[in-house]
Design an enzyme around this catalytic site. Structure first.
Site, PDB file in Angstrom:
ATOM      1  N   HIS A  20       0.959  -1.240  -0.115  1.00 48.06           N
ATOM      2  CA  HIS A  20       0.185  -0.062   0.119  1.00 48.06           C
ATOM      3  C   HIS A  20       0.720   1.167  -0.032  1.00 48.06           C
ATOM      4  CE1 HIS A  20      -4.125   1.903   1.294  1.00 48.06           C
ATOM      5  NE2 HIS A  20      -3.187   2.979   1.296  1.00 48.06           N
ATOM      6  N   HIS A  22       1.287   5.001  -2.531  1.00 46.94           N
ATOM      7  CA  HIS A  22       0.949   5.580  -3.617  1.00 46.94           C
ATOM      8  C   HIS A  22       1.910   6.233  -4.344  1.00 46.94           C
ATOM      9  CE1 HIS A  22      -3.527   5.498  -2.345  1.00 46.94           C
ATOM     10  NE2 HIS A  22      -2.900   5.340  -1.104  1.00 46.94           N
ATOM     11  N   HIS A 201      -9.962   1.174  -0.309  1.00 37.04           N
ATOM     12  CA  HIS A 201      -9.727   1.707   0.857  1.00 37.04           C
ATOM     13  C   HIS A 201     -10.994   1.928   1.670  1.00 37.04           C
ATOM     14  CE1 HIS A 201      -6.068   3.168  -1.155  1.00 37.04           C
ATOM     15  NE2 HIS A 201      -5.718   3.972  -0.093  1.00 37.04           N
ATOM     16  N   GLU A 204     -11.234   3.597   7.375  1.00 36.43           N
ATOM     17  CA  GLU A 204     -10.116   4.684   7.514  1.00 36.43           C
ATOM     18  C   GLU A 204     -10.804   5.812   8.065  1.00 36.43           C
ATOM     19  OE1 GLU A 204      -8.008   6.416   4.331  1.00 36.43           O
ATOM     20  OE2 GLU A 204      -6.488   7.050   5.590  1.00 36.43           O
ATOM     21  N   ASP A 282       1.964   3.980   2.882  1.00 36.16           N
ATOM     22  CA  ASP A 282       0.950   4.895   2.238  1.00 36.16           C
ATOM     23  C   ASP A 282       1.549   6.010   1.237  1.00 36.16           C
ATOM     24  OD1 ASP A 282      -1.710   5.623   1.800  1.00 36.16           O
ATOM     25  OD2 ASP A 282      -2.237   6.177   3.660  1.00 36.16           O
ATOM     26  N   ASP A 283       1.901   6.939   2.032  1.00 35.22           N
ATOM     27  CA  ASP A 283       2.616   8.297   1.328  1.00 35.22           C
ATOM     28  C   ASP A 283       3.962   8.875   2.149  1.00 35.22           C
ATOM     29  OD1 ASP A 283       0.420   8.552  -0.582  1.00 35.22           O
ATOM     30  OD2 ASP A 283      -0.824   8.915   1.131  1.00 35.22           O
TER      31      ASP A 283
HETATM   32 ZN   LIG Z   1      -3.889   4.901   0.668  1.00 36.32          ZN
END
Ligand SMILES: [Zn+2]
Length: 344
Positions: A20, A22, A201, A204, A282-283
């Site tokens: 996961h 991006h 997703h 969350e 994630d990021d």
């Molecule tokens: Zn994400």
């Protein structure tokens, strides 16, 4: 018993997988700084440190604002190729051996880019990275909820030519509360028919209902985040029985305030209950973390030892959108690593 330095060194050396991440949020500051200067520089940003400071988030809106701010510096197709190549380079440096990267080219269509050409450029960058570094990567097209359900089939059509030539799956990020998974039921059913693997997703910024909908309506094979499953014991049981894995991103959850402290984060609880949890970033630059840091955090805060972290990496292998024969290769690499780590 390991001392802390040994553990951290072992974590650095550990072969890693990430499911996961991006792509558009995985740039390094060095890469973005080069890109800014390629297009004449920016009066506010004179150094990499100034750039790094600009990405210290005040709140979630600021995060979104910065997400779009950086996009303005992508002006040629080669920039996407370089982003993909550099991301693989940075992952390989951390001993990531396999990654699944989300990409969402639709964020750039208003700037005049063609979706197919962005996808081609990203795939080119990935292939170059795979050739040069000991890493393999598959792409997942994030259809992005905020562009609406009505046009999502068009987005699927745009990405379908790349299925099995770089792209293996589709995902669904964006505003979960405003655009619940059930709105995207048709596009996910169609994608499955075409042979795409699926992840959504959910759980969350919205609760357990959103996860139920991702599984029952969209037939998601994996859940992005999914941590709010803790709100529904029946759903926890369901995930365990069906072996549906969660792509958990602890630092991201803390930065976006899904949980306001690490003590309240349910990662360890879910793991002990038997949910297939995986560790992800994630990021990374936007949240000030990376996969290595996430593993160090698990060791420091939750007492995970090397053997536990290897087990979590094996969860990622099991949950990966890969063939069984490929999975066996990664499992044996992890077993070999664990033997060598035990000899230290
Ligand atoms: Zn994400």
């Amino acid at each position: 018993m390991y001392d802390k330095n040994t553990v951290n060194n072992q974590i650095i050396k550990m072969p890693k997988l990430e499911l996961h991440l991006h792509l558009e949020g995985a740039f390094s500051f060095e890469f973005l700084f080069t890109l800014i200067n390629k297009y004449g520089g920016n009066s506010e940003i004179k150094s990499i440190d100034e750039l790094r400071n600009k990405f210290i988030f005040k709140d979630f809106n600021h995060f979104i604002e910065m997400w779009y701010w950086k996009n303005q510096f992508f002006r040629e197709y080669i920039d996407f190729e370089e982003l993909a190549f550099n991301t693989l380079k940075n992952l390989a440096k951390q001993n990531v051996i396999y990654a699944e990267l989300f990409f969402s080219p639709w964020d750039f269509s208003s700037a005049g880019f063609e979706i197919g050409l962005i996808a081609e450029s990203i795939i080119k960058g990935v292939k170059r990275g795979e050739k040069q570094f000991p890493i393999r990567c598959n792409l997942i097209a994030d259809l992005v909820r905020n562009y609406g359900a009505n046009s999502s089939l068009k987005r699927l059509d745009e990405i379908t030519p790349f299925l099995n030539s770089g792209v293996v799956g589709i995902g669904l990020g964006g505003s979960e509360k405003e655009y619940p998974p059930n709105l995207f039921k048709e596009v996910f059913i169609e994608a499955k028919k075409r042979g795409f693997r699926t992840t959504v997703h959910a759980g969350e910024s919205a609760g357990a209902d959103s996860i139920w909908s991702a599984i029952l309506d969209c037939k998601a094979e994996r859940i992005g985040h999914g941590v709010r499953v803790v709100e529904d014991p029946m759903l926890i049981d369901y995930l365990i029985k069906r072996k549906i894995s969660l792509e958990v991103c602890i630092t991201s959850n803390l930065k976006t305030r899904v949980f306001d402290s690490i003590e309240k984060h349910p990662f360890k609880y879910l793991d002990e209950m038997g949910v297939m949890v995986t560790v992800n970033s994630d990021d990374p630059p936007m949240f000030g973390s990376n996969i290595t840091e996430e593993l160090i955090l698990l060791n420091k805060e939750f007492g995970y030892e090397i053997k536990d972290l290897v087990r979590l990496m094996k969860n990622s292998v099991k949950a990966a959108f890969l063939e069984a024969s490929d999975k066996n290769i990664y499992i044996s690499k992890l077993d070999k690593f664990l033997i060598s780590a035990s000899e230290v």
